[in-house]
Design a protein around this motif. Structure first.
Motif, PDB file in Angstrom:
ATOM      1  N   PRO A 244       0.838  -1.273  -0.376  1.00 61.62           N
ATOM      2  CA  PRO A 244       0.263   0.151  -0.180  1.00 61.62           C
ATOM      3  C   PRO A 244       1.289   0.923  -0.070  1.00 61.62           C
ATOM      4  CG  PRO A 244      -1.156  -1.836   1.731  1.00 61.62           C
ATOM      5  CD  PRO A 244      -0.080  -2.081   0.792  1.00 61.62           C
ATOM      6  N   THR A 245       2.024   1.390   0.717  1.00 61.28           N
ATOM      7  CA  THR A 245       2.537   2.814   0.570  1.00 61.28           C
ATOM      8  C   THR A 245       3.545   2.568  -0.679  1.00 61.28           C
ATOM      9  OG1 THR A 245       3.261   2.358   3.261  1.00 61.28           O
ATOM     10  CG2 THR A 245       4.789   3.615   1.352  1.00 61.28           C
ATOM     11  N   GLY A 246       4.008   2.001  -1.204  1.00 65.07           N
ATOM     12  CA  GLY A 246       4.196   1.889  -2.364  1.00 65.07           C
ATOM     13  C   GLY A 246       3.462   2.482  -3.225  1.00 65.07           C
ATOM     14  N   ARG A 247       2.193   1.560  -3.553  1.00 67.22           N
ATOM     15  CA  ARG A 247       1.305   2.571  -4.078  1.00 67.22           C
ATOM     16  C   ARG A 247       0.908   4.060  -4.682  1.00 67.22           C
ATOM     17  NH1 ARG A 247      -4.130  -0.980  -3.437  1.00 67.22           N
ATOM     18  NH2 ARG A 247      -4.902   0.854  -5.467  1.00 67.22           N
ATOM     19  N   VAL A 248       0.941   4.539  -2.708  1.00 67.40           N
ATOM     20  CA  VAL A 248       0.524   6.382  -2.932  1.00 67.40           C
ATOM     21  C   VAL A 248       1.541   6.947  -3.187  1.00 67.40           C
ATOM     22  CG1 VAL A 248       0.817   7.582  -0.622  1.00 67.40           C
ATOM     23  CG2 VAL A 248      -0.952   5.426  -0.277  1.00 67.40           C
ATOM     24  N   LEU A 249       2.885   6.354  -2.651  1.00 67.64           N
ATOM     25  CA  LEU A 249       4.053   6.881  -3.036  1.00 67.64           C
ATOM     26  C   LEU A 249       4.361   7.078  -5.056  1.00 67.64           C
ATOM     27  CD1 LEU A 249       6.791   5.506  -0.616  1.00 67.64           C
ATOM     28  CD2 LEU A 249       5.909   8.012  -0.259  1.00 67.64           C
TER      29      LEU A 249
ATOM     30  N   LYS B 214       3.560  10.751  -9.320  1.00 68.28           N
ATOM     31  CA  LYS B 214       2.579  10.687 -10.931  1.00 68.28           C
ATOM     32  C   LYS B 214       2.221  11.908 -10.659  1.00 68.28           C
ATOM     33  CE  LYS B 214       2.287   6.556 -12.509  1.00 68.28           C
ATOM     34  NZ  LYS B 214       3.429   5.747 -11.470  1.00 68.28           N
ATOM     35  N   ALA B 215       1.616  12.945  -9.627  1.00 65.17           N
ATOM     36  CA  ALA B 215       1.398  13.827  -9.864  1.00 65.17           C
ATOM     37  C   ALA B 215       2.121  15.130  -8.870  1.00 65.17           C
ATOM     38  CB  ALA B 215       0.426  13.850  -8.553  1.00 65.17           C
ATOM     39  N   GLN B 216       3.884  14.842  -9.366  1.00 63.69           N
ATOM     40  CA  GLN B 216       4.737  16.013  -8.720  1.00 63.69           C
ATOM     41  C   GLN B 216       4.616  17.360  -9.172  1.00 63.69           C
ATOM     42  OE1 GLN B 216       8.676  14.546  -7.658  1.00 63.69           O
ATOM     43  NE2 GLN B 216       7.705  13.034  -8.914  1.00 63.69           N
ATOM     44  N   THR B 217       5.046  18.632  -8.488  1.00 58.81           N
ATOM     45  CA  THR B 217       4.430  19.872  -9.239  1.00 58.81           C
ATOM     46  C   THR B 217       5.550  20.620  -8.902  1.00 58.81           C
ATOM     47  OG1 THR B 217       3.608  20.369  -5.955  1.00 58.81           O
ATOM     48  CG2 THR B 217       2.186  19.975  -8.222  1.00 58.81           C
ATOM     49  N   LYS B 218       6.005  21.620  -9.022  1.00 61.50           N
ATOM     50  CA  LYS B 218       7.439  22.364  -9.234  1.00 61.50           C
ATOM     51  C   LYS B 218       7.491  22.527  -7.367  1.00 61.50           C
ATOM     52  CE  LYS B 218       9.662  26.069 -11.650  1.00 61.50           C
ATOM     53  NZ  LYS B 218      10.209  26.291 -12.777  1.00 61.50           N
ATOM     54  N   ASN B 219       6.109  22.958  -6.682  1.00 60.19           N
ATOM     55  CA  ASN B 219       6.895  23.141  -5.284  1.00 60.19           C
ATOM     56  C   ASN B 219       6.857  21.571  -4.557  1.00 60.19           C
ATOM     57  OD1 ASN B 219       5.897  26.132  -5.227  1.00 60.19           O
ATOM     58  ND2 ASN B 219       3.941  25.710  -4.950  1.00 60.19           N
ATOM     59  N   SER B 220       6.407  21.129  -5.534  1.00 60.85           N
ATOM     60  CA  SER B 220       7.223  19.621  -4.051  1.00 60.85           C
ATOM     61  C   SER B 220       8.087  19.060  -4.832  1.00 60.85           C
ATOM     62  CB  SER B 220       6.402  18.310  -4.617  1.00 60.85           C
ATOM     63  OG  SER B 220       5.829  18.441  -6.070  1.00 60.85           O
ATOM     64  N   ILE B 221       8.296  19.511  -6.007  1.00 60.65           N
ATOM     65  CA  ILE B 221       9.769  19.053  -6.564  1.00 60.65           C
ATOM     66  C   ILE B 221      11.390  20.046  -5.193  1.00 60.65           C
ATOM     67  CG2 ILE B 221      11.536  19.119  -8.627  1.00 60.65           C
ATOM     68  CD1 ILE B 221       9.253  18.071  -9.958  1.00 60.65           C
ATOM     69  N   LEU B 222      11.043  21.382  -5.001  1.00 61.80           N
ATOM     70  CA  LEU B 222      11.664  22.215  -4.460  1.00 61.80           C
ATOM     71  C   LEU B 222      11.721  22.142  -3.525  1.00 61.80           C
ATOM     72  CD1 LEU B 222      10.382  25.264  -6.107  1.00 61.80           C
ATOM     73  CD2 LEU B 222      12.783  24.123  -6.056  1.00 61.80           C
ATOM     74  N   TYR B 223      10.178  21.265  -2.492  1.00 59.20           N
ATOM     75  CA  TYR B 223      10.873  20.291  -0.977  1.00 59.20           C
ATOM     76  C   TYR B 223      11.431  19.494  -1.221  1.00 59.20           C
ATOM     77  CZ  TYR B 223       8.486  17.655   2.429  1.00 59.20           C
ATOM     78  OH  TYR B 223       8.331  17.221   3.583  1.00 59.20           O
ATOM     79  N   LEU B 224      11.181  18.952  -1.791  1.00 55.45           N
ATOM     80  CA  LEU B 224      11.750  17.558  -1.490  1.00 55.45           C
ATOM     81  C   LEU B 224      13.854  17.980  -2.082  1.00 55.45           C
ATOM     82  CD1 LEU B 224      10.044  14.660  -3.991  1.00 55.45           C
ATOM     83  CD2 LEU B 224       9.997  15.403  -0.945  1.00 55.45           C
ATOM     84  N   GLN B 225      13.730  19.226  -3.371  1.00 59.97           N
ATOM     85  CA  GLN B 225      15.127  19.171  -3.597  1.00 59.97           C
ATOM     86  C   GLN B 225      16.056  20.101  -1.826  1.00 59.97           C
ATOM     87  OE1 GLN B 225      15.762  21.872  -6.473  1.00 59.97           O
ATOM     88  NE2 GLN B 225      18.180  21.336  -6.606  1.00 59.97           N
ATOM     89  N   ALA B 226      14.810  20.655  -1.540  1.00 60.33           N
ATOM     90  CA  ALA B 226      15.433  21.477  -0.879  1.00 60.33           C
ATOM     91  C   ALA B 226      16.302  20.933   0.999  1.00 60.33           C
ATOM     92  CB  ALA B 226      14.861  22.678   0.113  1.00 60.33           C
ATOM     93  N   VAL B 227      15.531  19.879   1.414  1.00 57.42           N
ATOM     94  CA  VAL B 227      15.427  18.308   2.176  1.00 57.42           C
ATOM     95  C   VAL B 227      16.278  17.453   1.841  1.00 57.42           C
ATOM     96  CG1 VAL B 227      13.422  19.250   4.078  1.00 57.42           C
ATOM     97  CG2 VAL B 227      13.088  17.477   1.793  1.00 57.42           C
ATOM     98  N   ASP B 228      17.136  17.100   0.878  1.00 56.17           N
ATOM     99  CA  ASP B 228      18.222  16.310   0.406  1.00 56.17           C
ATOM    100  C   ASP B 228      17.440  15.214   0.035  1.00 56.17           C
ATOM    101  OD1 ASP B 228      19.826  18.404  -0.495  1.00 56.17           O
ATOM    102  OD2 ASP B 228      20.534  18.067   1.946  1.00 56.17           O
ATOM    103  N   CYS B 229      16.378  15.029  -0.086  1.00 55.00           N
ATOM    104  CA  CYS B 229      15.334  13.673  -0.095  1.00 55.00           C
ATOM    105  C   CYS B 229      15.801  12.377  -1.036  1.00 55.00           C
ATOM    106  CB  CYS B 229      13.735  14.185   0.036  1.00 55.00           C
ATOM    107  SG  CYS B 229      13.228  12.182  -0.346  1.00 55.00           S
ATOM    108  N   ILE B 230      16.269  13.007  -1.959  1.00 56.98           N
ATOM    109  CA  ILE B 230      16.907  11.613  -3.081  1.00 56.98           C
ATOM    110  C   ILE B 230      18.437  11.642  -2.335  1.00 56.98           C
ATOM    111  CG2 ILE B 230      17.175  11.317  -5.526  1.00 56.98           C
ATOM    112  CD1 ILE B 230      14.560  11.340  -5.107  1.00 56.98           C
ATOM    113  N   LYS B 231      19.104  12.545  -2.367  1.00 59.70           N
ATOM    114  CA  LYS B 231      20.415  12.275  -1.929  1.00 59.70           C
ATOM    115  C   LYS B 231      19.967  11.419  -0.680  1.00 59.70           C
ATOM    116  CE  LYS B 231      23.962  14.625   0.316  1.00 59.70           C
ATOM    117  NZ  LYS B 231      24.865  16.240   1.039  1.00 59.70           N
ATOM    118  N   ILE B 232      19.861  11.366   0.397  1.00 56.97           N
ATOM    119  CA  ILE B 232      19.474  11.498   1.694  1.00 56.97           C
ATOM    120  C   ILE B 232      18.973   9.552   1.739  1.00 56.97           C
ATOM    121  CG2 ILE B 232      18.648  10.687   4.330  1.00 56.97           C
ATOM    122  CD1 ILE B 232      18.094  13.359   4.030  1.00 56.97           C
ATOM    123  N   ALA B 233      18.100   9.242   0.711  1.00 57.19           N
ATOM    124  CA  ALA B 233      17.431   7.917  -0.023  1.00 57.19           C
ATOM    125  C   ALA B 233      18.095   7.266  -0.642  1.00 57.19           C
ATOM    126  CB  ALA B 233      16.385   8.051  -0.784  1.00 57.19           C
TER     127      ALA B 233
END
Length: 887
Positions: free
Chosen positions: A202-207, A212-231
């Motif tokens: 279920p978590t995989g489905r939600v994520l 698929k619905a990412q916006t410019k703001n959500s991408i800036l948010y994930l970038q600001a917290v180094d989400c992909i780097k940490i992952a």
């Protein structure tokens, strides 16, 4: 409808008094209303007909979000997790939290406006916090280890609400107010082995839905917290400890955010690349070697699909240049077009695919990567050139393809084929390397598959006959075939252990097919073959049915430059074949017919004793159609015998067709008499001189009616009579010069070929005659009325029919014997009705043959054939009287 109206009025009353109530009372009124709402929904079959549905959705969603926050407030993560479960699940009596959850679940499935009201309630962030707790803090299982129905129902409703909310960009934007999105992504990348098993999918489905619905703001948010780097950093650690299939599941979630965000912003892809994301993918994918079939396949395939898509993600077009090596096919037109937007711009991503193929021997991995390359080429043809002029994947793969599993080898060479067949491009360097691979023959199956690839390419265009000759491939194949022919000759028909089995035998067959393809329509290549002294070696392959088709094709090309040599080989093989080599004889005869279509071959056929050779085939079949069959003929079956007779007569007819020299030779040497003698000894005609008493026939049928009765009805004719009628029908077409015609030949070939195979399978008794289907027999004889007045082309064939007349009488079958004799005689009489036909017959000098063939009938006025034969003679004699006839 009435219930919904009542419920609507109650909600209007609630709306009117709500502003004047304290929050606790307002909440209680709403909670009291919800059971009525759910009951009405159930009674109306799942339909919601409620005028204030958007306002209700807003109120219920706000209350659910409020209850969740209240439940979580001031509690540790483990306590909060337990409290949420108590809030949302139904435990005996219906709880308030469950009522709210189910109501929101139903309302979230109505319409988009209602969904927007739910999103605006603050519920997206609240439910994300719930999902984080459910996923990261698993509870201890019950004693039986199974999840109860209440838990499953709660999970399904929660997940469905989240999927509906997070499909909308507004729903994703609402998440940014809290920090749980990046926390959940990082948790998936670091705690995958410790999280709740029941909440993984279920978590995989939600994520993935959020991705698929990412916006410019959500991408800036994930970038600001180094989400992909940490992952990525956490996934590197997991990749060393977790099973490969589990790592793939976690990696696929993170990679979704990278790939799906690119159309909006390249920020997350840049962060992924800067933190060794491609090295992570290479490491994880190589760990997938040896996975059991379907184990982890969905996520592994998902990663490979996303990686394939990433190859087109780049800011600038690749600037590469390469030389188009000539010659090229006329239809090849290289244009640098970028209209599709699907050109390769990210070589780093493609290098991962290329490296995996080079380092792995796993069938699934390698096969999927080859499929990905094919997909990239299909997006835009220019991608082949962009990749091959930079990374040279196909060129490099040839060096290691022999190490891969056989299905991967097969798939790879089909990909090489597609370069020529689909793109109409000749990759000269690649083809040279494939040719070198064939020469080295490191692994027989790989050599076979490579040669099959070149064979398919060769058939694309005659240009390849020149290319593969100039490259040395033709010479290489001839040298290999010479070696194999010597081995076959030494074995003298006894297969050497392991030599002619499996792949080796298939390789010989494909080499022959390749040589055949290179010589078809290319006289220069045929001359090369002859100059190599290969003709004596090529004919060695005739004996094996596996090689015969290609061998005959090569020999037929040889006839273009030397008819005599071809005729000598084929007629010699026919004469030396044994009684049991029926298929060899048939294949040789069919090949001979193809060559005899050219009038230039007729002289070579005659000088190479072709007529005597074919008549010797008929002589060898003595007794083959007798009842019961004896010797080897019993195993062969009468249908196959008739087929052999048919093709033999076809060959003779083709050699005589419009050739006065051959016709004169055949008649002068008494070969029509020899043919009549050989046909008469087949076993279906009477070989003894029968003294029969003339009968008064009860019925008289024409020859055409006998044909119909034999081929198209169930009339129970004796087997000997059916065989006789078959042969007489062949002779009838020979008389008219039509037996060898291609359209008729094709009809008969397919039908009789099927019958002969049936015979060999033992599925037909000796007396059965399904040689021609009804449609085929009508095709063969439907023109008999139109051809009734046709001019005689081969008068000698008339004499053969006359010579066989007395042999149509069978003791014990007097009535039917005399009837068929009369029918054939009348038919012959109809053949000489035209003056031109009579001129042909008289000019042939065959009148004396007719008289001596049926002397008894001429001398006995009571003989049933006396009158019709006399009429035939009178018609012919009125044209010209020969001295021999007078004597």
């Amino acid at each position: 409808t009435l219930q919904w109206e009542i419920l609507g009025k109650q909600f209007v009353e609630y709306e009117q008094v709500a502003p004047f109530l304290i929050p606790e009372e307002q909440q209680r009124r709403l909670l009291d209303f919800l059971p009525l709402f759910l009951k009405t929904w159930e009674q109306s079959g799942g339909a919601i007909v409620f005028p204030s549905v958007q306002l209700l959705a807003s109120e219920v969603s706000k209350l659910l979000a409020k209850e969740i926050k209240r439940t979580l407030n001031g509690k540790s993560a483990e306590e909060a997790r337990l409290a949420l479960e108590h809030l949302l699940q139904q435990k005996g009596e219906v709880e308030d939290g469950y009522l709210l959850l189910k109501s929101v679940y139903l309302l979230s499935q109505t319409d988009l406006r209602t969904m927007w009201n739910i999103i605006a309630s603050g519920l997206p962030a609240a439910l994300m916090q719930c999902l984080y707790l459910f996923f990261t803090f698993p509870l201890e299982k019950s004693s039986d280890g199974e999840t109860n129905e209440d838990e499953i129902e709660t999970q399904e409703m929660l997940v469905e609400i989240m999927l509906n909310m997070y499909r909308e960009e507004q729903g994703v934007e609402e998440l940014l107010a809290a920090d749980k999105l990046q926390s959940l992504i990082i948790a998936a990348a670091s705690l995958w082995d410790q999280c709740s098993q029941s909440w993984k999918v279920p978590t995989g489905r939600v994520l993935r839905t959020i991705s698929k619905a990412q916006t410019k703001n959500s991408i800036l948010y994930l970038q600001a917290v180094d989400c992909i780097k940490i992952a990525v950093q956490n996934l590197f650690k997991l990749a060393d400890t977790l099973p490969a299939c589990d790592v793939c599941e976690a990696v696929s979630i993170v990679l979704c955010f990278v790939k799906d965000s690119y159309p909006v912003s390249s920020a997350l892809l840049t962060e992924f690349e800067s933190n060794d994301g491609y090295q992570l993918l290479l490491k994880v994918l190589l760990r997938c070697e040896g996975l059991q079939q379907n184990e982890g396949d969905p996520y592994l395939n998902e990663i490979l699909d996303m990686l394939t898509c990433l190859t087109t993600c780049g800011k600038t077009e690749l600037k590469v240049s390469g030389n188009i090596v000539h010659p090229q096919l006329p239809q090849f037109d290289y244009e640098w077009t970028r209209s599709s937007g699907m050109t390769v711009k990210n070589l780093q991503a493609f290098q991962v695919l290329q490296s995996i193929f080079q380092k792995s021997n796993d069938q699934h991995l390698c096969g999927t990567i080859l499929g990905a390359i094919g997909t990239i080429w299909a997006w835009d043809t220019v991608n082949f050139f962009l990749l091959e002029w930079t990374l040279q994947p196909i060129n490099q793969f040839i060096d290691i393809i022999h190490l891969k599993p056989h299905p991967v080898q097969d798939q790879f060479f089909k990909l090489v084929e597609s370069i020529v067949l689909d793109m109409s491009y000749i990759p000269h360097e690649i083809l040279k390397k494939v040719q070198y691979l064939i020469k080295e023959n490191v692994e027989p199956f790989c050599t076979l598959t490579a040669l099959q690839c070149l064979l398919s390419i060769t058939r694309k265009d005659p240009l390849f006959s020149d290319i593969f000759r100039d490259s040395g491939l033709l010479g290489l194949l001839l040298a290999l075939l010479r070696k194999q022919a010597k081995i076959l000759r030494k074995s003298a028909g006894t297969p050497l252990p392991g030599l002619e089995e499996g792949t080796e035998k298939d390789l010989n067959a494909v080499m022959l097919k390749m040589v055949a393809a290179l010589t078809v329509g290319c006289v220069r290549n045929t001359v090369v073959l002859k100059d190599y002294g290969m003709v004596p070696y090529i004919k060695i392959f005739l004996d094996d049915e596996c090689y015969r088709g290609a061998t005959l094709s090569i020999l037929e090309q040889l006839s273009v430059i030397n008819y005599e040599e071809y005729m000598s080989i084929v007629i010699g093989a026919l004469c030396s074949s044994t009684q049991g080599e029926l298929h060899l004889k048939l294949d040789l005869l069919k090949s001979l017919l193809r060559i005899l279509n050219s009038p230039k071959s007729h002289s070579a056929f005659r000088t190479c004793s072709g007529f005597n050779g074919l008549l010797s085939l008929l002589s060898d079949m003595e007794g083959a159609l007798q009842e019961p069959p004896c010797g080897l003929w019993a195993a062969v079956g009468q249908n196959c015998v008739l087929e052999l007779v048919f093709y033999t007569l076809q060959g003779i007819t083709a050699a005589l067709h419009l050739d006065p020299v051959n016709s004169n030779f055949f008649q002068r040497n008494g070969l029509f008499e020899k043919m009549a003698e050989d046909l008469g000894s087949l076993g279906c005609f009477c070989t003894q001189r029968e003294q029969h008493i003339p009968l008064s026939l009860e019925r008289t049928r024409t020859f055409a009616e006998f044909l119909d009765a034999t081929f198209c009805s169930s009339e129970p004719f004796p087997t000997w009579l059916k065989n006789c009628i078959w042969i007489l029908s062949f002779l009838d077409h020979m008389v008219k010069g039509t037996l060898h015609l291609e359209n008729y030949f094709k009809e008969v070939k397919s039908e009789m070929g099927e019958a002969s195979r049936d015979d060999q399978d033992g599925s037909q008794a000796h007396g059965e005659h399904p040689v021609f289907s009804k449609s085929a027999s009508y095709t063969c004889f439907s023109c008999r009325w139109e051809m009734r007045d046709c001019v005689i082309v081969n008068p000698g064939a008339v004499c053969v029919m006359v010579r066989l007349l007395p042999k149509l009488y069978k003791e014990g079958h007097s009535q039917i014997s005399q009837e068929i004799q009369c029918a054939v005689t009348d038919h012959i009489q109809s053949l000489v009705k035209l003056e031109k036909s009579r001129q042909v017959m008289c000019g042939s000098g065959l009148l004396s043959t007719i008289i001596t063939s049926c002397q008894d009938a001429f001398c006995n006025e009571n003989h049933p054939l006396h009158l019709p034969l006399t009429r035939i003679f009178e018609k012919l004699a009125s044209q010209s009287i020969e001295p021999d006839v007078l004597r």
